[in-house]
Design a protein around this motif. Sequence first.
Motif, PDB file in Angstrom:
ATOM      1  N   MET A   1       0.842  -1.165   0.000  1.00  0.00           N
ATOM      2  CA  MET A   1       0.000   0.000   0.000  1.00  0.00           C
ATOM      3  C   MET A   1       0.887   1.227   0.000  1.00  0.00           C
ATOM      4  O   MET A   1       1.762   1.364   0.832  1.00  0.00           O
ATOM      5  CB  MET A   1      -0.898  -0.044   1.235  1.00  0.00           C
ATOM      6  CG  MET A   1      -1.988   0.969   1.198  1.00  0.00           C
ATOM      7  SD  MET A   1      -3.189   0.704   2.506  1.00  0.00           S
ATOM      8  CE  MET A   1      -4.173  -0.548   1.754  1.00  0.00           C
ATOM      9  N   ARG A  36      -8.986  -1.327   4.390  1.00  0.00           N
ATOM     10  CA  ARG A  36      -7.825  -2.002   3.787  1.00  0.00           C
ATOM     11  C   ARG A  36      -8.280  -3.242   3.014  1.00  0.00           C
ATOM     12  O   ARG A  36      -7.829  -3.500   1.905  1.00  0.00           O
ATOM     13  CB  ARG A  36      -6.826  -2.389   4.872  1.00  0.00           C
ATOM     14  CG  ARG A  36      -5.532  -2.951   4.338  1.00  0.00           C
ATOM     15  CD  ARG A  36      -4.589  -3.319   5.466  1.00  0.00           C
ATOM     16  NE  ARG A  36      -4.346  -2.235   6.381  1.00  0.00           N
ATOM     17  CZ  ARG A  36      -3.374  -1.339   6.261  1.00  0.00           C
ATOM     18  NH1 ARG A  36      -2.559  -1.426   5.235  1.00  0.00           N
ATOM     19  NH2 ARG A  36      -3.212  -0.383   7.152  1.00  0.00           N
ATOM     20  N   ASN A  37      -9.204  -4.008   3.580  1.00  0.00           N
ATOM     21  CA  ASN A  37      -9.683  -5.211   2.895  1.00  0.00           C
ATOM     22  C   ASN A  37     -10.512  -4.879   1.664  1.00  0.00           C
ATOM     23  O   ASN A  37     -10.436  -5.586   0.654  1.00  0.00           O
ATOM     24  CB  ASN A  37     -10.459  -6.094   3.866  1.00  0.00           C
ATOM     25  CG  ASN A  37      -9.540  -6.772   4.852  1.00  0.00           C
ATOM     26  OD1 ASN A  37      -8.390  -7.050   4.543  1.00  0.00           O
ATOM     27  ND2 ASN A  37     -10.029  -7.024   6.046  1.00  0.00           N
ATOM     28  N   TRP A  39     -10.022  -2.248  -0.150  1.00  0.00           N
ATOM     29  CA  TRP A  39      -9.008  -1.792  -1.107  1.00  0.00           C
ATOM     30  C   TRP A  39      -8.396  -3.001  -1.811  1.00  0.00           C
ATOM     31  O   TRP A  39      -8.238  -3.016  -3.017  1.00  0.00           O
ATOM     32  CB  TRP A  39      -7.922  -1.017  -0.359  1.00  0.00           C
ATOM     33  CG  TRP A  39      -7.035  -0.216  -1.253  1.00  0.00           C
ATOM     34  CD1 TRP A  39      -6.053  -0.697  -2.066  1.00  0.00           C
ATOM     35  CD2 TRP A  39      -7.057   1.191  -1.438  1.00  0.00           C
ATOM     36  NE1 TRP A  39      -5.455   0.326  -2.726  1.00  0.00           N
ATOM     37  CE2 TRP A  39      -6.047   1.502  -2.366  1.00  0.00           C
ATOM     38  CE3 TRP A  39      -7.819   2.209  -0.899  1.00  0.00           C
ATOM     39  CZ2 TRP A  39      -5.788   2.797  -2.763  1.00  0.00           C
ATOM     40  CZ3 TRP A  39      -7.544   3.501  -1.296  1.00  0.00           C
ATOM     41  CH2 TRP A  39      -6.562   3.786  -2.219  1.00  0.00           C
ATOM     42  N   ARG A  40      -8.070  -4.034  -1.043  1.00  0.00           N
ATOM     43  CA  ARG A  40      -7.482  -5.246  -1.635  1.00  0.00           C
ATOM     44  C   ARG A  40      -8.480  -5.975  -2.518  1.00  0.00           C
ATOM     45  O   ARG A  40      -8.127  -6.514  -3.564  1.00  0.00           O
ATOM     46  CB  ARG A  40      -7.001  -6.185  -0.540  1.00  0.00           C
ATOM     47  CG  ARG A  40      -5.736  -5.725   0.103  1.00  0.00           C
ATOM     48  CD  ARG A  40      -5.235  -6.758   1.080  1.00  0.00           C
ATOM     49  NE  ARG A  40      -4.079  -6.245   1.783  1.00  0.00           N
ATOM     50  CZ  ARG A  40      -3.847  -6.440   3.064  1.00  0.00           C
ATOM     51  NH1 ARG A  40      -4.677  -7.169   3.781  1.00  0.00           N
ATOM     52  NH2 ARG A  40      -2.789  -5.937   3.640  1.00  0.00           N
ATOM     53  N   TRP A  45      -4.169  -7.278  -5.034  1.00  0.00           N
ATOM     54  CA  TRP A  45      -3.237  -7.556  -3.939  1.00  0.00           C
ATOM     55  C   TRP A  45      -1.955  -6.757  -4.041  1.00  0.00           C
ATOM     56  O   TRP A  45      -1.275  -6.542  -3.060  1.00  0.00           O
ATOM     57  CB  TRP A  45      -2.913  -9.047  -3.894  1.00  0.00           C
ATOM     58  CG  TRP A  45      -2.294  -9.534  -5.173  1.00  0.00           C
ATOM     59  CD1 TRP A  45      -2.964 -10.030  -6.251  1.00  0.00           C
ATOM     60  CD2 TRP A  45      -0.917  -9.527  -5.517  1.00  0.00           C
ATOM     61  NE1 TRP A  45      -2.075 -10.345  -7.246  1.00  0.00           N
ATOM     62  CE2 TRP A  45      -0.804 -10.045  -6.815  1.00  0.00           C
ATOM     63  CE3 TRP A  45       0.243  -9.148  -4.859  1.00  0.00           C
ATOM     64  CZ2 TRP A  45       0.406 -10.171  -7.476  1.00  0.00           C
ATOM     65  CZ3 TRP A  45       1.461  -9.284  -5.515  1.00  0.00           C
ATOM     66  CH2 TRP A  45       1.526  -9.794  -6.800  1.00  0.00           C
ATOM     67  N   TYR A  46      -1.565  -6.314  -5.260  1.00  0.00           N
ATOM     68  CA  TYR A  46      -0.286  -5.633  -5.428  1.00  0.00           C
ATOM     69  C   TYR A  46      -0.376  -4.213  -4.901  1.00  0.00           C
ATOM     70  O   TYR A  46      -1.243  -3.445  -5.274  1.00  0.00           O
ATOM     71  CB  TYR A  46       0.123  -5.638  -6.898  1.00  0.00           C
ATOM     72  CG  TYR A  46       1.466  -4.998  -7.140  1.00  0.00           C
ATOM     73  CD1 TYR A  46       2.607  -5.494  -6.534  1.00  0.00           C
ATOM     74  CD2 TYR A  46       1.592  -3.895  -7.962  1.00  0.00           C
ATOM     75  CE1 TYR A  46       3.839  -4.918  -6.746  1.00  0.00           C
ATOM     76  CE2 TYR A  46       2.828  -3.310  -8.182  1.00  0.00           C
ATOM     77  CZ  TYR A  46       3.948  -3.818  -7.570  1.00  0.00           C
ATOM     78  OH  TYR A  46       5.156  -3.233  -7.782  1.00  0.00           O
ATOM     79  N   ASP A  47       0.539  -3.876  -4.009  1.00  0.00           N
ATOM     80  CA  ASP A  47       0.492  -2.566  -3.364  1.00  0.00           C
ATOM     81  C   ASP A  47       1.434  -1.546  -3.986  1.00  0.00           C
ATOM     82  O   ASP A  47       1.596  -0.452  -3.476  1.00  0.00           O
ATOM     83  CB  ASP A  47       0.779  -2.702  -1.870  1.00  0.00           C
ATOM     84  CG  ASP A  47       2.169  -3.213  -1.570  1.00  0.00           C
ATOM     85  OD1 ASP A  47       2.934  -3.469  -2.525  1.00  0.00           O
ATOM     86  OD2 ASP A  47       2.495  -3.365  -0.389  1.00  0.00           O
TER      87      ASP A  47
END
Length: 86
Positions: A1, A36-37, A39-40, A45-47
Motif C-alpha cells: 500500500m 484495507r480489505n 481496497w485489496r 493484492w499488489y500494493d
Amino acid sequence: MAAMDAEIVHSVRAPEQLADRPYLRARHDEPELVVRNLWRLYGGWYDGNPAHLKPAPEAALAKSVAELAGGAHAIADAALKAHFRR
C-alpha cells in the motif's frame, strides 16, 4: 500500500450519527481494517512496492537487521539497559 493509500486507511472515521449506534460499533474489525480489505478486494493484492512481490524470509531479515544494529550482543545489551531504566 503506497503512502497516500495508508493515509486514506488511517483517516477513515465512521460518521458520528452512525458510530453511536450499538449495532454498528467496531467489535471484530476496526474501520481501518475494513477499508484495507475493501481496497485489496477491488484494487488487487499488489500494493505498488516491488519488495513485497517476493519478500525476504523473516529469519534472513531479522539476521540482517541484527547485524546492522551491531549484532545480537549489542541488541541484548540495549534491551537490558532499556529494561532497567524504567
